[in-house]
Design a protein around this motif. Structure first.
Motif, PDB file in Angstrom:
ATOM      1  N   VAL A  10      36.655  24.425  33.523  1.00 54.18           N
ATOM      2  CA  VAL A  10      36.033  25.730  33.781  1.00 54.18           C
ATOM      3  C   VAL A  10      36.217  26.602  32.547  1.00 54.18           C
ATOM      4  N   GLY A  35      31.954  19.349  36.435  1.00 58.86           N
ATOM      5  CA  GLY A  35      32.541  20.542  37.046  1.00 58.86           C
ATOM      6  C   GLY A  35      33.761  21.047  36.304  1.00 58.86           C
ATOM      7  N   ARG A  64      34.293  29.581  32.139  1.00 53.49           N
ATOM      8  CA  ARG A  64      33.888  30.950  32.413  1.00 53.49           C
ATOM      9  C   ARG A  64      33.545  30.988  33.897  1.00 53.49           C
ATOM     10  N   ALA A  65      34.033  32.001  34.634  1.00 51.85           N
ATOM     11  CA  ALA A  65      33.787  32.016  36.071  1.00 51.85           C
ATOM     12  C   ALA A  65      33.952  33.396  36.667  1.00 51.85           C
ATOM     13  N   VAL A  66      33.187  33.663  37.703  1.00 53.42           N
ATOM     14  CA  VAL A  66      33.385  34.883  38.480  1.00 53.42           C
ATOM     15  C   VAL A  66      34.661  34.714  39.297  1.00 53.42           C
ATOM     16  N   ALA A  67      35.536  35.692  39.248  1.00 52.71           N
ATOM     17  CA  ALA A  67      36.781  35.646  40.019  1.00 52.71           C
ATOM     18  C   ALA A  67      36.515  36.049  41.466  1.00 52.71           C
ATOM     19  N   PRO A  68      37.283  35.511  42.395  1.00 56.62           N
ATOM     20  CA  PRO A  68      37.101  35.918  43.796  1.00 56.62           C
ATOM     21  C   PRO A  68      37.541  37.360  43.982  1.00 56.62           C
ATOM     22  N   TRP A 127      34.786  30.227  46.832  1.00 53.81           N
ATOM     23  CA  TRP A 127      35.940  29.847  45.997  1.00 53.81           C
ATOM     24  C   TRP A 127      36.897  28.999  46.822  1.00 53.81           C
ATOM     25  N   ARG A 171      29.562  23.601  41.982  1.00 51.50           N
ATOM     26  CA  ARG A 171      30.093  23.800  40.631  1.00 51.50           C
ATOM     27  C   ARG A 171      31.471  23.204  40.429  1.00 51.50           C
ATOM     28  N   GLN A 201      27.640  27.942  44.526  1.00 55.83           N
ATOM     29  CA  GLN A 201      26.845  29.153  44.348  1.00 55.83           C
ATOM     30  C   GLN A 201      25.498  28.832  44.991  1.00 55.83           C
ATOM     31  N   LEU A 229      28.668  32.986  47.351  1.00 53.26           N
ATOM     32  CA  LEU A 229      29.643  32.478  46.377  1.00 53.26           C
ATOM     33  C   LEU A 229      30.846  31.995  47.180  1.00 53.26           C
ATOM     34  N   ARG A 245      39.071  29.026  42.425  1.00 53.26           N
ATOM     35  CA  ARG A 245      38.021  28.470  41.580  1.00 53.26           C
ATOM     36  C   ARG A 245      36.658  28.507  42.296  1.00 53.26           C
ATOM     37  N   LEU A 246      35.619  28.977  41.605  1.00 52.31           N
ATOM     38  CA  LEU A 246      34.283  28.987  42.194  1.00 52.31           C
ATOM     39  C   LEU A 246      33.808  27.542  42.377  1.00 52.31           C
TER      40      LEU A 246
END
Lengths: 292, 292
Positions: free
Chosen positions: B124, B121, B126-130, B259, B230, B268, B257, B264-265
């Motif tokens: 990180v 995990g 690369r990640a989608v931001a909240p 966070w 993740r 998913q 999704l 942090r994600l």
């Protein structure tokens, strides 16, 4: 008979609810048979059982866990019915081969729900539209890009499939990945075989790893792959978009959306893949811009 | 001990690799035990087995197929190891209860891959931001919105969970759904229990069906649910976004999704749910604007 249908021919196995086949080396990526073909085989074995049970012939959802790479050779598919309902049925299937000492080794195990896409896929009430992208003629053949893959061994899969890649998403072929986490393209079988629900399991796993677009070449083994087949595809080209937005600890998701030639979404998939980060790779450029 | 940990206490079963518990009625939605709690139970049983095998204690991926609704009462979890590897292990688990005639009935079957989130995990890259959204204090308690759910029976689940819903995504409470296919909110356990990887399986399935935001109230049974954990969540509130973009033939996907409090994600997920369209419902307003 088409090459794809030929690869899915199953004989009755030695036990009830077992099927067997001789996998050939025509659907390989490197040293392993493509996971999409294995999933199509698994779904074919389940469809055979469900046909015997009287209905629910279309895969609606399938989740495959990959346990070890499959090679060419004798392959057994062992199915197990979990529930037969009025609208859907749920089943389990294992794909097995033997090691050099004759011991049975499981390559993948999958759970799947089957139903009838004539009622479970229509009418379409709400859907993501396909993106505007260059036509197949304006795209690059996957064969031309195969040399850049970094995967050792032959890629016989690409001889069976006509994959065309959107030029804006294949900078990695010449060492200039866009780092957007996206690969787009078109799919059809080279021999003209038209798509059907089971073939969509292959389509969703047939494109180069989306990690390539992040500048990370090489083998990207799938841990888990789930596909939702959302409609029966019309004949013609299929349009495919592969994306990934989250990458941590050597794992990234890879999402696929596939539309048929009428622009209808026909399969939605996500897999969790292992990716080895090369030395000197920078995350900064690849940071996702997307927010939910 | 927290209410959640109390619900996950397992005793050794009558056979090897079996575990059992007495499910109570404190995690119900209508007449059924919440699917998220069942998945957390399934993962707990698998973690128990893997602990005995010496490692891989965090769920990385879990795919559950729901076969019949679970009620309160005696519950057996039967596990089966598929592969123990160096970095990950893959297992299967069945959750079973008995019907009124004493016959064993399977409620769910799941496949799962476990590993170590300290290495799988992080870091990180690369990640989608909240998304930016109102704070928990500016959101509406799920309890206040429960009456509008259209689900018959009590919703005891909401007594255990502190769910806060973004006001912009709960127009359905007063009959004015936004029809965007999105519900957002915050999650924590009411008794202050902090999140851990297994609890994320509950979190991803704890919110109202996203169909509510399309103006379709009522029961939305899950056929299949896959979660990718993740990261290990930090203590504090979890931020949750549920979306759906494709609805056809009575089936829609529901993506979650989640966070943690550091942004942090951590999980998913996607599920395929059955939805019954009410008479007079119009698809036009609900057409997805998104393109891939």
């Amino acid at each position: 008979m088409s090459e794809f249908d030929d690869a899915l021919v199953l004989e009755a196995g030695v036990a009830p609810k077992e099927h067997q086949t001789q996998l050939d080396d025509q659907w390989m990526i490197g040293d392993a048979v493509n996971g999409g073909l294995l999933m199509a085989l698994a779904a074919t074995a389940l469809g055979r059982e469900l046909d015997a049970d009287g209905g629910h012939l279309d895969p609606l959802a399938l989740s495959a866990y990959f346990l070890s790479p499959a090679g060419a050779g004798e392959t057994v598919l062992r199915t197990h019915t979990l529930r037969v309902g009025r609208q859907v049925s749920t089943d389990q299937v294992s794909l097995l081969q033997r090691d050099t000492e004759g011991r049975e080794v499981e390559r993948l195990r999958a759970l799947a729900t089957f139903g009838d896409l004539d009622t479970s896929g229509a009418p379409v009430l709400r859907a993501v539209a396909p993106p505007r992208m260059p036509s197949p003629d304006e795209c690059l053949s996957r064969g031309a890009a195969a040399g850049a893959s970094g995967v050792p061994g032959a890629i016989s899969l690409t001889d069976r499939l006509d994959l065309r890649l959107d030029p804006s998403t294949i900078g990695w072929v010449v060492g200039r990945p866009a780092k957007a986490g996206r690969i787009r393209g078109w799919f059809r079988f080279r021999d003209g075989r038209e798509p059907d629900p089971i073939s969509l399991l292959l389509v969703a796993d047939a494109f180069p790893p989306v990690a390539f677009d992040l500048g990370i070449m090489g083998w990207a083994p799938t841990l888990e792959f789930t596909a939702h087949v959302r409609g029966k595809p019309a004949p013609g080209w299929l349009q495919v978009v592969i994306t990934s937005a989250n990458f941590a600890g050597g794992l990234m998701e890879e999402d696929a959306l596939v539309w048929d030639s009428t622009g209808r979404l026909v399969v939605q998939s996500r897999q969790l893949v292992g990716v080895r980060v090369p030395k000197g790779w920078s995350a900064d450029e690849a940071q996702a811009a997307a927010t939910a």
